[in-house]
Scaffold this active site. Sequence first.
Site, PDB file in Angstrom:
ATOM      1  N   GLY A  99      84.335  40.448  -4.371  1.00  0.00           N
ATOM      2  CA  GLY A  99      83.763  41.801  -4.471  1.00  0.00           C
ATOM      3  C   GLY A  99      84.862  42.835  -4.498  1.00  0.00           C
ATOM      4  O   GLY A  99      86.031  42.503  -4.719  1.00  0.00           O
ATOM      5  N   ASN A 100      84.506  44.083  -4.295  1.00  0.00           N
ATOM      6  CA  ASN A 100      85.513  45.149  -4.220  1.00  0.00           C
ATOM      7  C   ASN A 100      85.035  46.230  -3.262  1.00  0.00           C
ATOM      8  O   ASN A 100      83.928  46.145  -2.717  1.00  0.00           O
ATOM      9  CB  ASN A 100      85.827  45.701  -5.617  1.00  0.00           C
ATOM     10  CG  ASN A 100      84.590  46.283  -6.269  1.00  0.00           C
ATOM     11  OD1 ASN A 100      84.018  47.247  -5.780  1.00  0.00           O
ATOM     12  ND2 ASN A 100      84.149  45.662  -7.368  1.00  0.00           N
ATOM     13  N   HIS A 101      85.869  47.260  -3.071  1.00  0.00           N
ATOM     14  CA  HIS A 101      85.588  48.253  -2.021  1.00  0.00           C
ATOM     15  C   HIS A 101      84.667  49.389  -2.465  1.00  0.00           C
ATOM     16  O   HIS A 101      84.504  50.359  -1.741  1.00  0.00           O
ATOM     17  CB  HIS A 101      86.895  48.867  -1.517  1.00  0.00           C
ATOM     18  CG  HIS A 101      87.747  47.906  -0.760  1.00  0.00           C
ATOM     19  ND1 HIS A 101      87.336  47.335   0.423  1.00  0.00           N
ATOM     20  CD2 HIS A 101      88.966  47.391  -1.017  1.00  0.00           C
ATOM     21  CE1 HIS A 101      88.277  46.520   0.871  1.00  0.00           C
ATOM     22  NE2 HIS A 101      89.279  46.526   0.004  1.00  0.00           N
TER      23      HIS A 101
ATOM     24  N   ALA B 154      81.523  49.578 -10.219  1.00  0.00           N
ATOM     25  CA  ALA B 154      82.787  48.840 -10.273  1.00  0.00           C
ATOM     26  C   ALA B 154      82.423  47.369 -10.451  1.00  0.00           C
ATOM     27  O   ALA B 154      82.294  46.601  -9.480  1.00  0.00           O
ATOM     28  CB  ALA B 154      83.562  49.048  -8.982  1.00  0.00           C
TER      29      ALA B 154
END
Length: 402
Positions: free
Chosen positions: A211-213, A279
């Site tokens: 995943g990402n932030h 994102a």
Amino acid sequence: MSVLNGKKVLLAVTAGIAAYKTASLVRLFIKLDAEVKVIMTPASKDFITPLTLSTLSKNPVHSAFYEEEENELWNNHVELGLWADLMIIAPATANTLAKMTNGVCDNLVLATYLSAKCPVYFAPAMDLDMYQHPSTKNSLNRLQEFGNVMIPATSGELASGLVGEGRMAEPEDIVSFIEKDILHKLPLKNKRILITAGPTHEAIDPVRFIGNHSSGKMGFELAKAAANLGGEVVLISGPSNQFVNHLSIKRVDIISAEEMFKECHKYYENSDIAILSAAVADYRPKKIASEKIKKKDSALTIELEPTKDILKSLGELKKNQILVGFALETNNEIENAKSKIESKNLDLIVLNSLRDSGAGFATDTNKVSILDSNLNCKEFDLKEKSKVASDIFNEIILKLYA
Ligand code: CTP
């Protein structure tokens, strides 16, 4: 939810008998969760007390440029005029209307009227012969030529005992008139807007993911801004703690890039505007382990494959939609953004640079540049994401009505 929810309403009361109805008017605005401030002409205090209106509006009520009992603090008419999202003069007497027409500025209400940059509504109230007088008619016409909006007086029994036109519109009718007027003028009315937000999670096994932030905040602010501008929004969001509650926003929750791809394609054809702020993961594990991967002493290699580029796929299908992409770059920002506009067939691209502090993921602020398909670039200051959302829609609306 009313379009008046959260709006800053400045009510200016002038000296007509209908002033007694402004107590109900304030209550109705407050019930719709508008924020209300009241100003009065000195003579209007003979018809209703400032105490009544300040109690109902939950704000101090001013009628002079300074109040002696308040240590001669200046009541800043410019600030009041800038504070308001809309100003309503009710009741608007023949005297005040004539002064507004001629730029006379001899009390706080008139000075604030001249300073106000927001839409101004006025609800005339007077006796029937005064209402018919050519001088009054001239005021009513001139004020509408200035762009002020008249809420016409109605017919009925007047304070004089005469019956005819001149009664101030009832408070309920004033409120619904303003609501309809705002709705009618909203630039995204009847427009369908698709927005993506948040990260995607690409499963490795039943308990782990890539995943990402991304917090989703930018996308959720875009959705709120679009709905407040009258649009019908479909918000396709990856896992996010953000919350939204608006009748015009349909939230569709997804987890992976593949699910986001499918949902985007479901709604895109019928959209007028699509803004892809999510994102999205560029890669995902080629195989998802069906059981939790056990720890071993040796290194673990996970083979990744590219996800589908949703933005590019929508660009290829584009008919009349305005398509807006986001780009997060660390170097050659403008050049990379320009080539994405062309390769993905975009109308606008919103560029975040990770070089700008306060911009990007998981912050409440953002600093963006917006490039259009003619490769014109506008740079914006660091600001709250809700304000960035407004800037983005200003650019979209320029395209929409170009
Ligand atoms: N995007 C998308 N589908 C993907 C990846 C990204 O629709 N699989 C969208 C994002 O929502 C964003 C835009 O593409 O609007 C740009 O993403 P970005 O990561 O900056 O660019 P990429 O095209 O992925 O290129 P690169 O990572 O090489 O810069």
